[in-house]
Write an enzyme that holds these catalytic residues in place. Sequence first.
Site, PDB file in Angstrom:
ATOM      1  NE  ARG A 122      -2.115  -1.544   2.821  1.00  0.00           N
ATOM      2  CZ  ARG A 122      -2.275  -2.771   2.362  1.00  0.00           C
ATOM      3  NH1 ARG A 122      -3.198  -3.034   1.493  1.00  0.00           N
ATOM      4  NH2 ARG A 122      -1.512  -3.759   2.774  1.00  0.00           N
ATOM      5  CB  THR A 123       3.253   2.643   2.415  1.00  0.00           C
ATOM      6  OG1 THR A 123       2.404   2.291   3.506  1.00  0.00           O
ATOM      7  CG2 THR A 123       3.873   4.000   2.690  1.00  0.00           C
ATOM      8  CE  LYS A 140      26.479  -4.188  -5.054  1.00  0.00           C
ATOM      9  NZ  LYS A 140      26.757  -3.227  -6.131  1.00  0.00           N
ATOM     10  NE  ARG A 197       6.937   0.860   5.148  1.00  0.00           N
ATOM     11  CZ  ARG A 197       5.706   0.380   5.135  1.00  0.00           C
ATOM     12  NH1 ARG A 197       5.498  -0.894   4.860  1.00  0.00           N
ATOM     13  NH2 ARG A 197       4.680   1.167   5.379  1.00  0.00           N
ATOM     14  CG  HIS A 199       3.432   4.328   8.753  1.00  0.00           C
ATOM     15  ND1 HIS A 199       3.569   5.137   7.644  1.00  0.00           N
ATOM     16  CD2 HIS A 199       2.998   3.125   8.290  1.00  0.00           C
ATOM     17  CE1 HIS A 199       3.231   4.435   6.573  1.00  0.00           C
ATOM     18  NE2 HIS A 199       2.882   3.219   6.931  1.00  0.00           N
TER      19      HIS A 199
HETATM   20  C1  NCD Z   1       1.257  -0.533   8.256  1.00  0.00           C
HETATM   21  C2  NCD Z   1       2.751  -0.486   8.460  1.00  0.00           C
HETATM   22  O1  NCD Z   1       3.504  -0.766   7.536  1.00  0.00           O
HETATM   23  O2  NCD Z   1       3.134  -0.161   9.566  1.00  0.00           O
HETATM   24  N1  NCD Z   1       0.879  -0.737   6.927  1.00  0.00           N
HETATM   25  C3  NCD Z   1       0.762   0.329   6.112  1.00  0.00           C
HETATM   26  O3  NCD Z   1       1.670   1.078   5.898  1.00  0.00           O
HETATM   27  N2  NCD Z   1      -0.451   0.557   5.596  1.00  0.00           N
HETATM   28  C4  NCD Z   1       0.574  -1.468   9.162  1.00  0.00           C
HETATM   29  C5  NCD Z   1       1.021  -2.889   9.192  1.00  0.00           C
HETATM   30  O4  NCD Z   1       1.937  -3.295   8.475  1.00  0.00           O
HETATM   31  O5  NCD Z   1       0.434  -3.613   9.970  1.00  0.00           O
END
Ligand code: NCD
Length: 309
Positions: A51-52, A80, A101, A129
């Site tokens: 999703r993100t 590496k 991320r 997040h």
């Molecule tokens: C969340 C995350 O990555 O923290 N997901 C997301 O970004 N929509 C929640 C999760 O992974 O449970």
Amino acid sequence: MRHLISPLDFSVAELDALMNLAEDIEQNKKKYAHACDGKKLATLFYEPSTRTRLSFESAMLSLGGDVLGFSSAASSSASKGESVADTLRMISCYADICAIRHPKEGAALVGAQAASIPVINAGDGGHQHPTQTLTDLMTIRSLKGRLSDMTVGLCGDLKFGRTVHSLINALVRYPGIRFVLISPAELRVPDYIREGVLEKNSIPYQEVTNLDEAMPLLDILYMTRVQRERFFSEDEYLRMKDCYILDAAKMALARQDMLVLHPLPRVNEIAVEVDSDPRAAYFRQVQYGVYVRMALILTLLEVDAAALS
Ligand code: NCD
């Protein structure tokens, strides 16, 4: 130059402006279709995401920009031994803005200190997040018409769930917010949130283990997945994984205007039968996530929305 590392990097007034922009984008998509022509967004994902990452990519493509990046640490030079700081220094030569991320808490901040382009934290370990929080705030504001005066239930893995930590940080700035924290004892919110955020700001909250009892109290129920990848042992995860399952019987205990949110992915914690309940907002939440990320990209790139037609 600005970054978004923590939800508190934007004031309440700035968040309002961002959400107003996201609303305008929702209503006038064409106006924004070339707002980022010639700009590039890099997505640096050292940890799995559907999703993100795709939401960021979709947002940039809808603004007329381009995207580049990687979607696992194994396929990047991290394998590496390259440091996050070096990667960000290098990416600054390739792109105009980036979303990162990483499994380590603080990685986005380290990256931002090395970068010469705006950096967006797309999740740093169990810590924060902030763009999920923008999505959550936008969903609540759009569907409830306000971000103040409500009882918010947070349910599931409140210890490792970074979306929960960011959302609490953001919501305590609005008046009249109360929390019901619903989790097993082992997965309670960390002390730095309970003491450093809730108690410090004198926010009313209760910690409970029983979801049924909490249901009638809530304006918002924020369900979360038990964060398997952050557990020290698989046995412990297996013991916790189905601690709460929201189903139609539990929904019957809730108010008619309660909303169910979930950052997704869902595992077992919301039964599929709940999806057709009009109070289930988690798929609408995904759509708001794209608009709010579009607004964020425009804001950090300092694109003047008023000049677009
Ligand atoms: C969340 C995350 O990555 O923290 N997901 C997301 O970004 N929509 C929640 C999760 O992974 O449970």
